[in-house]
Design an enzyme around this catalytic site. Structure first.
Site, PDB file in Angstrom:
ATOM      1  N   LYS A 168       0.842  -1.200   0.000  1.00 45.00           N
ATOM      2  CA  LYS A 168       0.000   0.000   0.000  1.00 45.00           C
ATOM      3  C   LYS A 168       0.881   1.257   0.000  1.00 45.00           C
ATOM      4  CE  LYS A 168      -3.669  -2.563   2.257  1.00 45.00           C
ATOM      5  NZ  LYS A 168      -4.320  -3.003   3.499  1.00 45.00           N
ATOM      6  N   GLN A 220      -4.676  -1.588   9.730  1.00 42.69           N
ATOM      7  CA  GLN A 220      -4.461  -2.907   9.138  1.00 42.69           C
ATOM      8  C   GLN A 220      -4.994  -3.998  10.070  1.00 42.69           C
ATOM      9  OE1 GLN A 220      -3.228  -3.480   5.982  1.00 42.69           O
ATOM     10  NE2 GLN A 220      -3.760  -5.624   6.341  1.00 42.69           N
ATOM     11  N   ASP A 280     -11.376   2.421   4.262  1.00 48.36           N
ATOM     12  CA  ASP A 280     -11.714   1.018   3.997  1.00 48.36           C
ATOM     13  C   ASP A 280     -13.221   0.784   3.924  1.00 48.36           C
ATOM     14  OD1 ASP A 280      -9.514  -0.641   3.543  1.00 48.36           O
ATOM     15  OD2 ASP A 280      -9.001  -0.763   5.673  1.00 48.36           O
TER      16      ASP A 280
END
Ligand code: NDP
Length: 280
Positions: free
Chosen positions: A52, A96, A119
């Site tokens: 990422k 994460q 997200d």
């Protein structure tokens, strides 16, 4: 029949170039910022976070990495997220997952400001997705829809079977397919006679986490097969679909690697641009 391959790597590269061009028109100091929080030393998470960060650098997004030790307390992560919520240089916040054992990821996600929830996991965005609102859509499902659209097939009225009901993949992709007028069935570990359900599907999305779970005998001739699974088998990556037998029956199929995976990262970049107002 031998299925045509949906080349996620190529499609993702094209979208990445478009995003890069958009960002290049934005002055350096106003460019989008993505904050990534990584707690602990899970090797797979470290790889994903590294990918990422690399993608951010390639297209011109400022990436702010926050690495916390595996011993970090719940309060440390909440405090960090609250700080990032108030940081004007940060447009998207990604925590994460999975967090180290003992930490409550639901509470951490609920702390992220919904308008920085890159997200799309916050309950506000999940609720908007199901009610037809203006949601930040989770990256993997958004990538899957772009792959389906790349086939040019009209999804309206199709029978779609999603295997897996996670908040990250199964549920949101079901909402998106429903919004595109598919008749959606969601399967999970308690589904009875799963192969017969999958055999009805014009579109199959496999998000289970079990290598080669979906075999060619479960695929209706001509179906579109999307394999989300990432499993390590003997040092190699395998999907949730047995590619050789399924591609004999399907009209379109995604490979692993090179299918859904590259799309997830590029959609993360796209969501960051959207949150920063660079993309409407
Ligand atoms: P989860 O473990 O959260 O969910 C797995 C789902 O599969 C659950 O709903 C579970 O059912 C269901 N399931 C498990 N066993 C069976 C079975 N025998 N029959 C039917 N259903 C079953 O996984 P995720 O959704 O997070 O991920 C799924 C896969 O996709 C993984 O391989 C993951 O690595 C991969 N992935 C790939 C991404 C990418 O970018 N390509 C991104 C995200 C995930 P139940 O709810 O009943 O337990």
């Amino acid at each position: 029949m031998s299925a045509a391959i949906i080349d996620g790597k190529r499609i993702a590269a094209g979208i990445k170039e478009e995003l890069k061009a958009l960002i290049s028109a934005v002055p350096q100091e106003e460019r989008p910022g993505l904050a990534v929080v990584l707690a602990g030393d899970d090797p797979a998470s470290a790889v994903y976070v590294g990918q990422k960060e690399k993608s951010c650098n390639e297209i011109g997004i400022h990436s702010f990495m926050h690495r916390l030790p595996g011993t970090a307390a719940q309060g440390d992560i909440i405090e960090l997220v609250e700080k990032l919520n108030g940081d004007p240089k940060v447009h998207g916040i990604l925590v994460q997952l999975p967090l180290p054992n003992g930490l409550d990821s639901d509470q951490v996600i609920a702390t992220i400001r919904p308008d920085k929830d890159v997200d799309g996991f916050h309950a506000v965005n999940a609720g908007k997705l199901w009610t037809g609102g203006d949601a930040i859509v989770p990256c993997t499902p958004m990538g899957i829809m772009a792959l389906l659209d790349s086939t040019g097939v009209d999804l309206k009225g199709m029978d779609a079977v999603v295997i897996g009901r996670s908040n990250i993949v199964g549920k949101p992709i079901s909402a998106l397919l429903l919004s595109r007028h598919c008749t959606v069935t969601i399967c999970h570990s308690r589904t009875r006679n799963l192969p017969s359900v999958v055999r009805r599907a014009d579109v199959v999305v496999a998000a289970i986490g079990k290598p080669n779970f979906v075999t060619g005998d479960m695929i209706k001739p001509g179906a579109i097969v999307i394999d989300v699974g990432i499993n390590r088998v003997g040092g190699k990556l395998a999907g949730d679909v047995e590619f050789a037998s399924a591609s004999e029956k399907a009209s379109w199929i995604t490979p692993v690697p090179g299918g859904v995976g590259p799309m997830t990262i590029v959609m993360l970049m796209k969501n960051t641009l959207q949150l920063a107002g660079v993309l409407k």
